[in-house]
Design an enzyme around this catalytic site. Structure first.
Site, PDB file in Angstrom:
ATOM      1  N   ASP A 147      -7.479   5.121  -1.688  1.00  0.00           N
ATOM      2  CA  ASP A 147      -7.119   4.218  -1.037  1.00  0.00           C
ATOM      3  C   ASP A 147      -6.198   3.175  -1.649  1.00  0.00           C
ATOM      4  O   ASP A 147      -6.949   2.829  -2.721  1.00  0.00           O
ATOM      5  CB  ASP A 147      -8.470   3.502  -0.144  1.00  0.00           C
ATOM      6  CG  ASP A 147      -8.052   2.480   0.695  1.00  0.00           C
ATOM      7  OD1 ASP A 147      -6.958   1.947   0.712  1.00  0.00           O
ATOM      8  OD2 ASP A 147      -9.049   2.179   1.432  1.00  0.00           O
ATOM      9  N   CYS A 157       0.659  -1.285  -0.144  1.00  0.00           N
ATOM     10  CA  CYS A 157      -0.132  -0.124  -0.116  1.00  0.00           C
ATOM     11  C   CYS A 157       0.979   1.281   0.030  1.00  0.00           C
ATOM     12  O   CYS A 157       0.381   2.351  -0.720  1.00  0.00           O
ATOM     13  CB  CYS A 157      -1.050   0.096   1.277  1.00  0.00           C
ATOM     14  SG  CYS A 157      -0.295  -0.174   2.801  1.00  0.00           S
ATOM     15  N   HIS A 164      -5.498   0.450  -1.192  1.00  0.00           N
ATOM     16  CA  HIS A 164      -5.843  -1.364  -0.933  1.00  0.00           C
ATOM     17  C   HIS A 164      -6.896  -1.594  -2.003  1.00  0.00           C
ATOM     18  O   HIS A 164      -7.172  -2.918  -1.874  1.00  0.00           O
ATOM     19  CB  HIS A 164      -6.386  -1.356   0.389  1.00  0.00           C
ATOM     20  CG  HIS A 164      -5.453  -0.859   1.362  1.00  0.00           C
ATOM     21  ND1 HIS A 164      -5.530   0.484   2.050  1.00  0.00           N
ATOM     22  CD2 HIS A 164      -4.314  -1.555   1.998  1.00  0.00           C
ATOM     23  CE1 HIS A 164      -4.708   0.734   2.786  1.00  0.00           C
ATOM     24  NE2 HIS A 164      -3.728  -0.516   2.725  1.00  0.00           N
TER      25      HIS A 164
END
Length: 469
Positions: free
Chosen positions: A426, A302, A428
């Site tokens: 994000d 990440c 992820h």
């Protein structure tokens, strides 16, 4: 210069190739310059001649701009409004289903739409053909042949007709050939000519869309003097790039070839806070996340992806010319600066904000500030620092805490109440580049203070913008 404003209904973009051919019978510099100038004058006459043709892309529409804007099909007249040409342009679904191009397209939003045209030359004329005459002459001379890539943009208002647009387009094409002549003569090296290339830049309002001609093959690092002149001409600040090739305007109907989504946050609605203001990333970035580039980094990559998003911002704002680094290049950079052992390269080990700072410094020569927060609950009190960062630097921020890393693209913050919302990208996410899924499911979205682990410590890496043009 082209200004796109609320009065602009349609942007017309004409592209085409013109063959620059001339014969040089000597090496005298002034003689060569005169021949080049005469050849450009011939090309300008060609653009102004009745043989000049503009073909509307994805449609049967053909216009003779110098024949009083005569056009086919016959339903199109010189007094037809420019925006009415949309009804002749095929949408993708019409092409695939074989529907006629004359079927009307549904009206788009109020944003100015782009109509693409191709510059062509009519090579045959009606009437009887004369017999060819062949002659042979043996000469020893230097022959120059260059293909010029013309690319002009004009903006038309809601009341502008095709005749109005043709006059603007011919004027723009003629002016661009003058600029190409100027650049060609300025960059001559003996008998070698550099191809002039037009590049479009969208400047801050109200300046709008501007076209600059650069010599192909000359890197941005050698065009500093030209950029300084442009900054002065358009009264732009001299602390950030506006005219590097990476700053080139990307037209909305042109897909990005690398497949990454750009600026997904623009599809979101801003939160409303009492006396609150929104402070956002400035410019363009690519969304980098898990599983891209055929790399399975699910569960460990990440921070690498957040770093890649930051690097893409610096690349697309014209600050750096290096490509976005891969995971291995990031790991090798950390080995090179002595932060990691050689075995780190090729591993699946996490990195954090301090490592992101080190890589930005080593690979891109950038400085970053580190903001330390001892627990997530304290992040709610960092509104002023984050708002000031996005106001002055405008770069994406990497935040790492616990085992997670995210990218902060902005904040909505109320100075009076202290309320705050964070615009989070994000890394992820593991799915396809589907903007609707990414925004609907919150992979790019506004989050409240409870988004953060209230007891975990966080480091924020705030990259600083170099003061260069």
């Amino acid at each position: 210069m082209v200004v796109v404003d609320s009065e602009t209904a349609t942007v017309l973009r004409v592209k085409g190739l013109l063959e620059f051919r001339c014969q040089l019978d000597g090496t005298d510099e002034q003689l060569v310059r005169n021949v080049i100038s005469r050849t450009f004058e011939t090309l300008r006459s060609q653009v102004k001649s009745e043989s000049c043709v503009l073909a509307v892309s994805d449609s049967p529409v053909i216009i003779w701009p110098n024949k009083d804007a005569y056009a086919t099909p016959e339903e199109i007249t010189p007094s037809t409004l420019c925006e009415d040409m949309h009804q002749w342009i095929q949408a993708d679904e019409q092409e695939s289903s074989g529907k006629k191009s004359s079927k009307k397209k549904s009206k788009k939003s109020s944003v100015a739409s782009v109509i693409n045209l191709r510059l062509m030359t009519e090579v045959t004329k009606p009437g009887p053909l004369s017999a060819p005459i062949l002659t042979k002459t043996v000469l020893k001379s230097h022959f120059v042949s260059v293909t010029l890539p013309l690319d002009c943009v004009v903006c038309t208002g809601r009341s502008d007709t095709i005749k109005d647009a043709c006059e603007q387009l011919i004027e723009a094409l003629t002016h661009q050939l003058c600029e190409m002549e100027k650049v060609t003569l300025q960059n001559m090296k003996g008998m070698t000519l550099l191809v002039p290339e037009p590049v479009h830049f969208l400047l801050p309002e109200p300046k709008g869309l501007v076209t600059v001609v650069y010599p192909v093959g000359v890197p941005d690092s050698q065009l500093v003097a030209q950029r300084k002149e442009l900054h002065q001409q358009f009264e732009l600040p001299d602390d950030r790039p506006y005219f590097r090739r990476a700053n080139a305007y990307h037209f909305p109907n042109e897909p990005y070839k690398d497949g990454y989504l750009r600026n997904p946050h623009l599809a979101l609605t801003h939160p409303t806070l009492d006396n609150g203001k929104v402070y956002l990333v400035q410019g363009i970035y690519s969304y980098h996340h898990y599983m891209q580039d055929r790399v399975d980094d699910n569960g460990w990559g990440c921070a690498y992806r957040s770093l890649q998003t930051i690097c893409s911002w610096f690349q697309q704002q014209g600050y750096v010319e290096l490509p976005v680094p891969t995971h291995k290049e990031i790991q090798q950079a950390l080995v090179d600066v002595g932060d990691k052992q050689a075995s780190f390269v090729g591993s699946r080990q996490w990195i954090g904000s301090i490592e992101v700072q080190a890589v930005l410094s080593h690979l891109l020569g950038l400085t970053s500030k580190i903001l330390f927060v001892s627990q997530g609950a304290e992040l709610a009190s960092k509104g002023r620092e984050l708002a000031n960062h996005f106001l002055t630097e405008g770069t994406p921020v990497m935040i790492g805490g616990g085992v997670l890393a995210h990218t902060i693209l902005g904040v909505a913050w109320s100075e009076t109440t202290g309320q705050i919302r964070y615009l989070i990208l994000d890394p992820h996410y593991t799915g396809a580049e589907d903007l609707q899924v990414i925004t609907d499911k919150g992979w790019c979205g506004w989050k409240g203070p409870d988004f953060w682990d209230q007891t975990a410590y966080y480091n924020l890496c705030l990259p600083q913008r170099p003061k260069v043009i």
